[in-house]
Design a protein around this motif. Sequence first.
Motif, short mmCIF file in Angstrom:
data_model
loop_
_atom_site.label_atom_id
_atom_site.label_comp_id
_atom_site.label_asym_id
_atom_site.label_seq_id
_atom_site.Cartn_x
_atom_site.Cartn_y
_atom_site.Cartn_z
N LEU A 99 0.85 -1.18 0.00
CA LEU A 99 0.00 0.00 0.00
C LEU A 99 0.89 1.23 0.00
CD1 LEU A 99 -2.69 -0.76 2.77
CD2 LEU A 99 -2.85 -1.16 0.30
N ALA A 133 -7.90 0.21 0.50
CA ALA A 133 -6.70 -0.07 1.27
C ALA A 133 -7.05 -0.73 2.61
CB ALA A 133 -5.92 1.21 1.50
N LEU A 139 -6.18 -4.67 3.94
CA LEU A 139 -5.52 -4.92 5.22
C LEU A 139 -6.36 -5.83 6.10
CD1 LEU A 139 -3.95 -1.56 6.47
CD2 LEU A 139 -2.80 -3.78 6.32
N ILE A 178 3.31 -1.52 3.98
CA ILE A 178 2.67 -0.22 3.85
C ILE A 178 3.76 0.83 3.69
CG2 ILE A 178 1.14 1.50 4.87
CD1 ILE A 178 -0.12 -0.70 6.52
N THR A 188 4.44 4.77 3.63
CA THR A 188 3.77 5.99 4.05
C THR A 188 4.67 7.21 3.88
OG1 THR A 188 4.51 5.78 6.36
CG2 THR A 188 2.41 4.74 5.77
#
Length: 220
Positions: free
Chosen positions: A36, A160, A164, A172, A174
């Motif tokens: 993600l 998303a 999860l 992930i 970020t």
Amino acid sequence: MRQLIPSPSAELSDAELVRLYSTEPAQDEPRTHVRLNMVSTVDGAAAGPDGLSGSIGSPADRRVFDVLRAWADVVLIGRGTYAAEQYSALTTPEHLASFRTGPAPHPDLAVLTSTQLSAQPATPERGAVYSVSGAFDEVLARFRRDRMTRVLCEGGPHLASSMLEHGLVDEICTTTTPMTLSGIAIRTLSGPAHRSDLELLSLVEQDSTLIARWGVGSAG
């Protein structure tokens, strides 16, 4: 851009940044490797006043964003994100072309939707665009059958969060942009409450923008 974790370093070259984000699914792994990618402000807003994530991005975010797409065989998004962010066929930046290891020069764009899109075939200049539907595990199985084992999910927040919740996410990525927006804003994840335990794999910084990569552990 400098690396803080796993070990401090000076300015990262493109090759070093690619190596930091390079990972391959295990040969005996029964599913694809899913990442993600999400951006937010320090106070958790996932979009600017215009409702778009691009308005809270930065040059540092864009640099890693391009590396993540160069890593991916396919980028998966929801229909709402496809429309709101005005996605089009994807291309790999010329300076990252030599780092691609997938079966095609550009990643495909797959839109998860119950309605058909007007599909676009891949060309030497861009990846394909098409719709996919069904359960998440069915979609990932399709990607694997098509030799697309590196999947980058760019949202939106409901897609998303659901992936999860179903335990289908490996990492992930970020970006925390050095700003606050206050008010009522979209979060990076939206949906039923559930927990995923994370492990910090890497952290880089540029102009106070923090870009992290998290391994996903147990979910509950």
